[in-house]
Write an enzyme that holds these catalytic residues in place. Structure first.
Site, PDB file in Angstrom:
ATOM      1  N   TYR A   1       0.824  -1.203   0.000  1.00 37.32           N
ATOM      2  CA  TYR A   1       0.000   0.000   0.000  1.00 37.32           C
ATOM      3  C   TYR A   1       0.855   1.248   0.000  1.00 37.32           C
ATOM      4  CZ  TYR A   1       0.737   0.916   5.044  1.00 37.32           C
ATOM      5  OH  TYR A   1       1.270   1.221   6.265  1.00 37.32           O
TER       6      TYR A   1
ATOM      7  N   ARG B   1       8.268   4.287  -4.579  1.00 39.72           N
ATOM      8  CA  ARG B   1       8.296   3.252  -3.537  1.00 39.72           C
ATOM      9  C   ARG B   1       7.281   2.149  -3.829  1.00 39.72           C
ATOM     10  NH1 ARG B   1       7.552   5.115   2.470  1.00 39.72           N
ATOM     11  NH2 ARG B   1       5.393   5.318   1.743  1.00 39.72           N
TER      12      ARG B   1
ATOM     13  N   LYS C   1       6.406  -2.083   1.876  1.00 37.87           N
ATOM     14  CA  LYS C   1       5.228  -1.503   2.546  1.00 37.87           C
ATOM     15  C   LYS C   1       4.029  -2.434   2.419  1.00 37.87           C
ATOM     16  CE  LYS C   1       3.142   3.094   3.213  1.00 37.87           C
ATOM     17  NZ  LYS C   1       3.219   3.114   4.660  1.00 37.87           N
TER      18      LYS C   1
ATOM     19  N   GLU D   1      11.805   2.306  14.342  1.00 41.43           N
ATOM     20  CA  GLU D   1      10.941   3.403  13.865  1.00 41.43           C
ATOM     21  C   GLU D   1       9.670   3.406  14.687  1.00 41.43           C
ATOM     22  OE1 GLU D   1       9.712   2.600   9.761  1.00 41.43           O
ATOM     23  OE2 GLU D   1       9.710   0.448  10.201  1.00 41.43           O
TER      24      GLU D   1
ATOM     25  N   LEU E   1      10.903   1.147   7.212  1.00 40.08           N
ATOM     26  CA  LEU E   1      10.339   1.618   5.950  1.00 40.08           C
ATOM     27  C   LEU E   1      11.114   2.855   5.503  1.00 40.08           C
ATOM     28  CD1 LEU E   1       7.950   1.114   3.955  1.00 40.08           C
ATOM     29  CD2 LEU E   1       6.889   3.094   5.026  1.00 40.08           C
TER      30      LEU E   1
HETATM   31  N1  PDD Z   1       2.748   5.030   7.382  1.00 39.99           N
HETATM   32  N2  PDD Z   1       7.441   3.727   8.942  1.00 39.99           N
HETATM   33  C1  PDD Z   1       6.301   2.994   8.929  1.00 39.99           C
HETATM   34  C2  PDD Z   1       6.283   1.676   9.609  1.00 39.99           C
HETATM   35  C3  PDD Z   1       5.156   3.505   8.268  1.00 39.99           C
HETATM   36  O1  PDD Z   1       4.032   2.781   8.237  1.00 39.99           O
HETATM   37  C4  PDD Z   1       5.203   4.779   7.645  1.00 39.99           C
HETATM   38  C5  PDD Z   1       4.025   5.364   6.904  1.00 39.99           C
HETATM   39  C6  PDD Z   1       6.414   5.504   7.717  1.00 39.99           C
HETATM   40  C7  PDD Z   1       6.572   6.859   7.070  1.00 39.99           C
HETATM   41  O2  PDD Z   1       6.619   6.756   5.662  1.00 39.99           O
HETATM   42  P1  PDD Z   1       6.115   7.960   4.732  1.00 39.99           P
HETATM   43  O3  PDD Z   1       6.874   9.157   5.149  1.00 39.99           O
HETATM   44  O4  PDD Z   1       6.453   7.517   3.379  1.00 39.99           O
HETATM   45  O5  PDD Z   1       4.636   8.111   4.986  1.00 39.99           O
HETATM   46  C8  PDD Z   1       7.507   4.936   8.345  1.00 39.99           C
HETATM   47  C9  PDD Z   1       1.578   5.453   6.664  1.00 39.99           C
HETATM   48  C10 PDD Z   1       1.378   6.937   6.683  1.00 39.99           C
HETATM   49  C11 PDD Z   1       0.369   4.695   7.158  1.00 39.99           C
HETATM   50  O6  PDD Z   1       0.529   3.503   7.381  1.00 39.99           O
HETATM   51  O7  PDD Z   1      -0.721   5.272   7.308  1.00 39.99           O
END
Ligand code: PDD
Length: 285
Positions: free
Chosen positions: A32, A51, A149, A181, A205
């Site tokens: 996703y 990504r 992801k 994280e 991620l």
């Molecule tokens: N989550 N780390 C994890 C485990 C995440 O699920 C996410 C993003 C990030 C940040 O990635 P980005 O900057 O590309 O959004 C880091 C999304 C927002 C979600 O699951 O809703």
């Protein structure tokens, strides 16, 4: 009622149906992306598209459509649902093989592609940006390919529930003594003029917001160290914060009950949030 996208069609949300045999449902065999919308435009769309391709490649899944087609679907959903601020959720699964089987289905199995919008009026003015968030630390019990992801989000959900039960806003995950994280965001600490965040690898991620924020930090003459850090180091840092597509840059003011710095959002996190929002709005498509 929302209009959502399913496999080439725009449908009312209650008419979009996916098979019980879908690999996403049975095996979490799907990936996703979440892209923010500010002022009706998409933030960091290119990064999310790149990504998405990377996650698909890592799982030997076919790319269901071109980047331009995908952009058009995002824009059409923004239009049809009249979204000013909010998010677009995109999911691609390995589709419906017609039965349950661990082996991947034949190459010609059609992937399932779903997109929907989530309206969040005033999303960039979240009150939490002014108060900061409280986090707890929990053990990182996820699988080893967190750089992909996938929709396998049970442990992050459990982590958010653990945080809630502890009266906190979220959790940072710790593996071998070091922070990996947040449950759905990347984690940072600040010492003086230096921003510290874990290096990229399979353990986290590769955040799209992370990449942009580190670029802006370097441009603003801040120092960036990409290395692991501990909860103890974070508790004694000047500042802490998280980044993600849905929170942008959000200050962290308490870790496992200990105040970080003054216990209020610090100048670096506050400035990076402003820069990120300004620059991303300018570059939005
Ligand atoms: N989550 N780390 C994890 C485990 C995440 O699920 C996410 C993003 C990030 C940040 O990635 P980005 O900057 O590309 O959004 C880091 C999304 C927002 C979600 O699951 O809703």
């Amino acid at each position: 009622m929302r209009t959502v996208y399913l496999n080439g069609e725009y449908l009312p949300e209650d008419q979009a149906k996916v098979s019980i045999f879908d690999r996403g449902f049975l095996m979490s065999d799907g990936i996703y992306e979440v892209t923010s919308v500010l002022g009706g435009k998409l933030i960091d769309f290119d990064g999310h598209a790149v990504r998405l391709q990377r996650s698909l490649d890592a799982l030997d899944m076919k790319h269901p459509s071109s980047k331009d087609d995908l952009l058009e679907v995002h824009r059409e959903l923004v239009r049809r649902n009249d979204i000013t601020d909010g998010m677009i959720y995109l999911q691609v699964t390995r589709g419906n093989p017609g039965d349950r089987d661990f082996a991947y289905p034949p190459e010609d199995t059609v992937p399932t592609v779903v997109l929907f919008t989530q309206a969040k009026p005033g999303m960039a003015d979240s009150p939490m940006a002014k108060t900061g968030m409280k986090i707890i630390s929990i053990e990182d019990q996820r699988w080893g390919r967190r750089d992909i992801k996938t929709v396998q989000l049970l442990y992050p959900s459990m982590g958010k529930m653990m945080a809630k039960a502890a009266g906190a806003d979220d959790a940072w995950m710790v593996e071998d003594g070091h922070v990996t994280e947040g449950t759905s965001n990347n984690a940072y600490i600040v010492k003086g003029n230096t921003i510290v965040t874990r290096h990229l690898g399979n353990e986290i991620l590769h955040g799209i917001t992370r990449a942009a924020v580190l670029r802006f930090a370097r441009e603003a003459q801040m120092k960036v160290e990409e290395r692991p850090f501990t909860i103890v180091e974070a508790q004694s840092a000047d500042e802490a914060f998280i980044t993600s597509a849905s929170t942008f840059v959000m200050p962290v003011v308490e870790i496992d009950g200990a105040a970080v710095g003054q216990g209020t959002p610090g100048p670096v996190a506050t400035r990076l949030r402003e820069i990120y929002l300004d620059e991303s709005r300018k570059a939005a498509v």
